[in-house]
Design a protein around this motif. Structure first.
Motif, PDB file in Angstrom:
ATOM      1  N   LEU A 180       1.275  -1.246  -0.009  1.00 37.22           N
ATOM      2  CA  LEU A 180      -0.020   0.121   0.123  1.00 37.22           C
ATOM      3  C   LEU A 180       0.542   0.733   0.268  1.00 37.22           C
ATOM      4  O   LEU A 180       1.607   0.913   1.143  1.00 37.22           O
ATOM      5  N   ARG A 181       1.078   1.595  -0.812  1.00 38.37           N
ATOM      6  CA  ARG A 181       1.890   3.087  -1.333  1.00 38.37           C
ATOM      7  C   ARG A 181       1.110   4.421  -0.486  1.00 38.37           C
ATOM      8  O   ARG A 181      -0.183   4.020  -1.150  1.00 38.37           O
ATOM      9  N   ASP A 209      -0.574  15.320  -3.069  1.00 37.36           N
ATOM     10  CA  ASP A 209      -1.592  14.625  -3.663  1.00 37.36           C
ATOM     11  C   ASP A 209      -1.259  14.417  -1.636  1.00 37.36           C
ATOM     12  O   ASP A 209      -0.745  13.629  -1.282  1.00 37.36           O
ATOM     13  N   ILE A 210      -2.366  14.678  -1.082  1.00 36.29           N
ATOM     14  CA  ILE A 210      -2.311  14.836   0.622  1.00 36.29           C
ATOM     15  C   ILE A 210      -3.614  13.737   0.737  1.00 36.29           C
ATOM     16  O   ILE A 210      -4.934  14.064   0.407  1.00 36.29           O
ATOM     17  N   THR A 211      -3.597  12.434   1.914  1.00 35.01           N
ATOM     18  CA  THR A 211      -4.644  12.136   2.162  1.00 35.01           C
ATOM     19  C   THR A 211      -4.818  12.528   3.950  1.00 35.01           C
ATOM     20  O   THR A 211      -3.922  11.915   4.567  1.00 35.01           O
ATOM     21  N   LYS A 246      -4.856   7.979  -3.049  1.00 33.51           N
ATOM     22  CA  LYS A 246      -3.959   9.023  -2.795  1.00 33.51           C
ATOM     23  C   LYS A 246      -5.261  10.129  -2.978  1.00 33.51           C
ATOM     24  O   LYS A 246      -6.854   9.013  -2.495  1.00 33.51           O
ATOM     25  N   ALA A 247      -5.106  11.280  -2.985  1.00 29.41           N
ATOM     26  CA  ALA A 247      -6.815  12.279  -3.105  1.00 29.41           C
ATOM     27  C   ALA A 247      -7.527  11.473  -4.536  1.00 29.41           C
ATOM     28  O   ALA A 247      -6.601  11.847  -5.270  1.00 29.41           O
ATOM     29  N   GLU A 260      12.319  18.029  -6.803  1.00 27.16           N
ATOM     30  CA  GLU A 260      11.470  18.271  -6.806  1.00 27.16           C
ATOM     31  C   GLU A 260      10.514  17.391  -7.304  1.00 27.16           C
ATOM     32  O   GLU A 260      10.769  17.565  -8.493  1.00 27.16           O
ATOM     33  N   VAL A 261       8.919  16.544  -6.498  1.00 30.23           N
ATOM     34  CA  VAL A 261       7.764  16.673  -6.777  1.00 30.23           C
ATOM     35  C   VAL A 261       7.010  17.036  -7.750  1.00 30.23           C
ATOM     36  O   VAL A 261       6.204  17.780  -7.181  1.00 30.23           O
ATOM     37  N   MET A 262       7.698  17.416  -9.055  1.00 30.01           N
ATOM     38  CA  MET A 262       6.090  17.948 -10.016  1.00 30.01           C
ATOM     39  C   MET A 262       4.727  17.701  -9.065  1.00 30.01           C
ATOM     40  O   MET A 262       3.405  18.540  -9.660  1.00 30.01           O
ATOM     41  N   VAL A 263       4.775  16.289  -9.805  1.00 28.96           N
ATOM     42  CA  VAL A 263       3.506  15.822 -10.643  1.00 28.96           C
ATOM     43  C   VAL A 263       3.114  14.179  -9.277  1.00 28.96           C
ATOM     44  O   VAL A 263       4.641  13.038  -9.913  1.00 28.96           O
ATOM     45  N   PRO A 264       2.953  13.649  -7.766  1.00 31.25           N
ATOM     46  CA  PRO A 264       3.272  12.707  -7.880  1.00 31.25           C
ATOM     47  C   PRO A 264       2.392  11.394  -8.349  1.00 31.25           C
ATOM     48  O   PRO A 264       2.302  11.598  -9.600  1.00 31.25           O
ATOM     49  N   TRP A 265       3.539  10.417  -7.922  1.00 32.19           N
ATOM     50  CA  TRP A 265       3.043   8.914  -9.020  1.00 32.19           C
ATOM     51  C   TRP A 265       1.434   8.945  -8.666  1.00 32.19           C
ATOM     52  O   TRP A 265       0.751   9.171  -8.121  1.00 32.19           O
TER      53      TRP A 265
END
Length: 135
Positions: A9-10, A48-50, A82-83, A117-122
């Motif tokens: 689970l990521r 992407d925040i949960t 993911k959100a 920097e991660v501009m677009v999450p996985w």
């Protein structure tokens, strides 16, 4: 013999009450209360925040599905929490202000993006079957 059943689970970014980590919501709350100014990047990276309760529900659902030999779960599969909707950091700051009533003194663009920097999450992940965020 029974096989060991497992899944990965990521998680992306998380938030919730009593979180003492120096994460963005805690930082924003601090500057809002002190009136400090914060230098930040331009703020175009997607976040992407949960909420923690949604994450716990995803874990519980996945464990239930694994324990009941549910055929929708592939042994060894990778699932994500993911959100439902992602926002840029700048949009998230606006939501924070609207929700809390705090005014954030942020100097957008004063800091460069971090080197990695991660501009677009996985994005290439299947959601836990039957799970949906509630918060």
């Amino acid at each position: 013999t029974d096989k060991i059943k497992f899944a990965t689970l990521r998680l992306s970014d998380t938030y919730g009450p009593n979180d003492t980590r120096p994460k963005i919501f805690n930082l924003w709350e601090k500057i809002a209360k002190t009136g400090e100014t914060l230098d930040m990047s331009p703020g175009d990276q997607l976040i992407d925040i949960t909420f923690i309760d949604d994450i716990i529900n995803a874990f519980l659902l996945l464990v239930h599905l694994l324990n009941n030999n549910n055929r929708v779960i592939t042994n060894g599969a990778v699932y994500a929490v993911k959100a439902e909707k992602r926002y840029t950091l700048k949009e998230l700051a606006g939501i924070f202000e609207k929700t809390t009533g705090y005014k954030l003194n942020i100097n957008w663009g004063r800091m460069p993006y971090r080197e990695r920097e991660v501009m677009v999450p996985w994005e290439n992940a299947e959601i836990v079957p039957g799970w949906k965020s509630k918060i």
